[in-house]
Design a protein around this motif. Structure first.
Motif, mmCIF file in Angstrom:
data_model
loop_
_atom_site.group_PDB
_atom_site.id
_atom_site.type_symbol
_atom_site.label_atom_id
_atom_site.label_comp_id
_atom_site.label_asym_id
_atom_site.label_seq_id
_atom_site.Cartn_x
_atom_site.Cartn_y
_atom_site.Cartn_z
ATOM 1 N N ARG A 12 0.842 -1.208 0.000
ATOM 2 C CA ARG A 12 0.000 0.000 0.000
ATOM 3 C C ARG A 12 0.875 1.256 0.000
ATOM 4 O O ARG A 12 1.946 1.276 0.593
ATOM 5 C CB ARG A 12 -0.891 0.038 1.250
ATOM 6 N N PRO A 13 0.367 2.326 -0.609
ATOM 7 C CA PRO A 13 1.168 3.554 -0.685
ATOM 8 C C PRO A 13 1.456 4.161 0.692
ATOM 9 O O PRO A 13 2.447 4.878 0.851
ATOM 10 C CB PRO A 13 0.295 4.510 -1.521
ATOM 11 N N PHE A 14 0.611 3.840 1.683
ATOM 12 C CA PHE A 14 0.803 4.443 3.006
ATOM 13 C C PHE A 14 1.694 3.603 3.921
ATOM 14 O O PHE A 14 1.892 3.958 5.090
ATOM 15 C CB PHE A 14 -0.556 4.723 3.668
ATOM 16 N N PHE A 15 2.236 2.472 3.405
ATOM 17 C CA PHE A 15 2.974 1.532 4.271
ATOM 18 C C PHE A 15 4.156 2.181 4.993
ATOM 19 O O PHE A 15 4.336 2.002 6.198
ATOM 20 C CB PHE A 15 3.449 0.340 3.435
ATOM 21 N N ASN A 16 4.964 2.941 4.258
ATOM 22 C CA ASN A 16 6.155 3.531 4.881
ATOM 23 C C ASN A 16 5.770 4.546 5.971
ATOM 24 O O ASN A 16 6.297 4.513 7.080
ATOM 25 C CB ASN A 16 7.057 4.176 3.820
ATOM 26 N N ASP A 17 4.799 5.403 5.644
ATOM 27 C CA ASP A 17 4.354 6.399 6.636
ATOM 28 C C ASP A 17 3.743 5.706 7.857
ATOM 29 O O ASP A 17 3.996 6.098 8.998
ATOM 30 C CB ASP A 17 3.297 7.333 6.035
#
Ligand code: CMP
Length: 136
Positions: free
Chosen positions: A56-61
């Motif tokens: 998911r695009p939010f994984f790192n954040d």
């Protein structure tokens, strides 16, 4: 049916000093803590826990955020614990969470949304075992 679910009181809620309020809500709803610890996750710990979201695009954040401060991890036991805890938490986005839910009361954003709760039996088993291998 008596069930177990994993709950996390996230860094924003710990920083706001609402651990007690949140645990009170669990207990009042018949979700009894049978294991509990306060920990500071490493980025790797958070990545392992949220591995289902790794694409998911939010994984790192999300994983950086979860490692940004102490969290309280609990195993809750009670009738229909997984669904009951999801009702208590409210929608993932606090702006969409119904009044009276934990996220409506304490969540600030979709990331700083106060609490996590397992969403199904399989994820509950994985998540409980991740933090409390003795409960596997
Ligand atoms: P949680 O129930 O802990 O499960 C995954 C978390 O990812 C979720 O709560 C949110 O805090 C976080 N998250 C951040 N951005 C999003 C998003 N766009 N959609 C869903 N979850 C998100």
């Amino acid at each position: 049916m008596s069930e177990r679910t994993l709950a996390i009181i996230k860094p924003d809620a710990v920083a706001k000093h609402v651990i007690g309020d949140i645990i009170q809500r669990y207990e009042s709803a018949g979700l009894h803590p049978i294991a509990l610890k306060m920990v500071r996750l490493s980025k790797k710990d958070a990545e392992g826990f949220y591995s289902v979201h790794s694409e998911r695009p939010f994984f790192n954040d999300l994983t950086t955020y979860m490692a940004s401060g102490s969290v309280v991890v609990l195993v809750l036991e009670g009738k229909n614990a997984i669904a009951k805890n999801r009702d208590l938490m409210g929608a993932t986005d606090p702006k969409k969470a119904k009044a009276g839910t934990i996220r409506a009361a304490h969540g600030a954003s979709i990331e700083a949304n106060a609490v996590h709760g397992s969403d199904a039996i399989e994820t509950a088993n994985f998540e409980i075992g991740y933090f409390f291998p003795e409960f596997k």
